[in-house]
Design a protein around this motif. Structure first.
Motif, PDB file in Angstrom:
ATOM      1  N   HIS A  78       0.824  -1.205   0.000  1.00  0.00           N
ATOM      2  CA  HIS A  78       0.000   0.000   0.000  1.00  0.00           C
ATOM      3  C   HIS A  78       0.861   1.259   0.000  1.00  0.00           C
ATOM      4  O   HIS A  78       1.918   1.309   0.632  1.00  0.00           O
ATOM      5  N   PHE A  79       0.368   2.274  -0.699  1.00  0.00           N
ATOM      6  CA  PHE A  79       0.960   3.610  -0.680  1.00  0.00           C
ATOM      7  C   PHE A  79       0.256   4.388   0.422  1.00  0.00           C
ATOM      8  O   PHE A  79      -0.973   4.523   0.414  1.00  0.00           O
ATOM      9  N   ILE A  80       1.020   4.898   1.384  1.00  0.00           N
ATOM     10  CA  ILE A  80       0.460   5.683   2.484  1.00  0.00           C
ATOM     11  C   ILE A  80       0.858   7.137   2.272  1.00  0.00           C
ATOM     12  O   ILE A  80       2.046   7.471   2.327  1.00  0.00           O
ATOM     13  N   PRO A 131      -4.231   0.999  -2.299  1.00  0.00           N
ATOM     14  CA  PRO A 131      -3.700  -0.234  -2.867  1.00  0.00           C
ATOM     15  C   PRO A 131      -3.197   0.033  -4.280  1.00  0.00           C
ATOM     16  O   PRO A 131      -3.517   1.061  -4.881  1.00  0.00           O
ATOM     17  N   ALA A 132      -2.407  -0.876  -4.796  1.00  0.00           N
ATOM     18  CA  ALA A 132      -1.939  -0.738  -6.178  1.00  0.00           C
ATOM     19  C   ALA A 132      -3.135  -0.788  -7.128  1.00  0.00           C
ATOM     20  O   ALA A 132      -4.107  -1.508  -6.891  1.00  0.00           O
ATOM     21  N   THR A 185      17.224 -11.720  -6.330  1.00  0.00           N
ATOM     22  CA  THR A 185      16.496 -10.446  -6.341  1.00  0.00           C
ATOM     23  C   THR A 185      15.437 -10.485  -7.434  1.00  0.00           C
ATOM     24  O   THR A 185      15.721 -10.934  -8.553  1.00  0.00           O
ATOM     25  N   VAL A 186      14.246 -10.044  -7.125  1.00  0.00           N
ATOM     26  CA  VAL A 186      13.196  -9.879  -8.132  1.00  0.00           C
ATOM     27  C   VAL A 186      12.634  -8.468  -8.002  1.00  0.00           C
ATOM     28  O   VAL A 186      12.761  -7.819  -6.957  1.00  0.00           O
ATOM     29  N   ALA A 187      12.014  -7.998  -9.070  1.00  0.00           N
ATOM     30  CA  ALA A 187      11.464  -6.640  -9.062  1.00  0.00           C
ATOM     31  C   ALA A 187      10.266  -6.567  -9.991  1.00  0.00           C
ATOM     32  O   ALA A 187      10.130  -7.362 -10.934  1.00  0.00           O
ATOM     33  N   GLY A 188       9.401  -5.612  -9.737  1.00  0.00           N
ATOM     34  CA  GLY A 188       8.247  -5.382 -10.593  1.00  0.00           C
ATOM     35  C   GLY A 188       7.660  -4.017 -10.308  1.00  0.00           C
ATOM     36  O   GLY A 188       7.860  -3.448  -9.229  1.00  0.00           O
ATOM     37  N   TYR A 189       6.932  -3.482 -11.296  1.00  0.00           N
ATOM     38  CA  TYR A 189       6.313  -2.168 -11.156  1.00  0.00           C
ATOM     39  C   TYR A 189       4.859  -2.297 -10.714  1.00  0.00           C
ATOM     40  O   TYR A 189       4.105  -3.137 -11.218  1.00  0.00           O
ATOM     41  N   LEU A 190       4.475  -1.420  -9.773  1.00  0.00           N
ATOM     42  CA  LEU A 190       3.086  -1.239  -9.379  1.00  0.00           C
ATOM     43  C   LEU A 190       2.732   0.226  -9.648  1.00  0.00           C
ATOM     44  O   LEU A 190       3.616   1.081  -9.775  1.00  0.00           O
ATOM     45  N   TYR A 238       4.976   6.937   2.329  1.00  0.00           N
ATOM     46  CA  TYR A 238       5.800   5.730   2.413  1.00  0.00           C
ATOM     47  C   TYR A 238       5.052   4.553   1.805  1.00  0.00           C
ATOM     48  O   TYR A 238       3.823   4.592   1.646  1.00  0.00           O
ATOM     49  N   LEU A 239       5.815   3.534   1.451  1.00  0.00           N
ATOM     50  CA  LEU A 239       5.254   2.305   0.901  1.00  0.00           C
ATOM     51  C   LEU A 239       5.255   1.259   2.007  1.00  0.00           C
ATOM     52  O   LEU A 239       6.289   1.015   2.632  1.00  0.00           O
TER      53      LEU A 239
END
Length: 221
Positions: free
Chosen positions: A97-99, A107-108, A167-172, A188-189
């Motif tokens: 979540h983006f706060i 939420p995303a 390491t893994v990564a992804g965009y939301l 903050y996330l």
């Protein structure tokens, strides 16, 4: 007797197969390989697991997606997870979540949320692009659906299980409409329900402070 030129429509139909063959079937787009999460300025570590966040608020940090999410009020945030623990990490139950500074919890965005940003009542019949041809090309809802799906395939998380020492990564994407400006200030996330897969133990919440690389704010749709 000189030959008469072909009508415009006939010329287009004759040339169309050749034009289609000349176009790439699918433009390849790839995100930059992620660095270990601890190498990003915004990161938090718990139990050997480091999670970083990289907001796409600048041209350099924005993903090379087919659609301009930032320009339609959706902030891209790359989430990078590095697992230096001895067991796999599972994100299946994770809540990311983006706060915002005013405590708004976001939420995303889902695929449906993103489609609504691009597909409005104005474009319900499609956007016509004539290209100087007698038959215009129409861009409608299905085109947005397809591109959002392709972007998710190329830039989203490929797996929700992170093996040890990987390491893994992804965009939301998060809807910034109505948030304080600039939206990253004091935001903050928050990641909850991140689990160690073997023991099924929930790791302490990750709360990653965000800060703007620039004062840029996503445009309102």
């Amino acid at each position: 007797m000189p030959r008469r030129p072909l009508p415009a429509l006939t010329r287009f139909l004759f040339l169309a197969p050749a034009l289609l063959l000349a176009l790439p079937a699918h433009a390849e787009r790839k995100p930059k390989p992620p660095l270990p999460a601890a190498q990003y300025p915004m990161h938090v570590t718990h139990d050997g697991v480091t999670i970083a966040a990289e907001p796409g608020d600048t041209k350099d940090t924005r993903p090379d997606t087919r659609l301009d999410y930032f320009g339609h009020g959706l902030m891209p945030i790359r989430v990078i997870v590095t697992n230096d623990s001895a067991e796999p990490v599972n994100l299946d139950d994770a809540r990311i979540h983006f706060i915002a500074a005013d405590d708004t919890v976001l939420p995303a965005a889902t695929a449906d949320d993103m489609e609504r940003r691009f597909f409005t009542m104005k474009s319900a019949t499609g956007t016509k692009i004539p290209l100087g041809l007698p038959i215009p090309i129409t861009v409608g809802k299905k085109d947005f659906e397809k591109k959002i799906k392709q972007d998710d395939d190329d830039f989203g998380f490929k797996t929700t299980t992170i093996a040890p020492h990987t390491t893994v990564a992804g965009y939301l994407y998060y809807d910034m409409d109505g948030l304080p400006t600039p939206p990253l200030t004091k935001a903050y996330l928050q990641l909850r329900q991140v689990r160690l897969a073997t023991s099924n133990r929930v790791i302490e919440n990750f709360e990653i402070p965000l800060h703007a690389s620039t004062e840029a704010t996503p445009a309102k749709p």
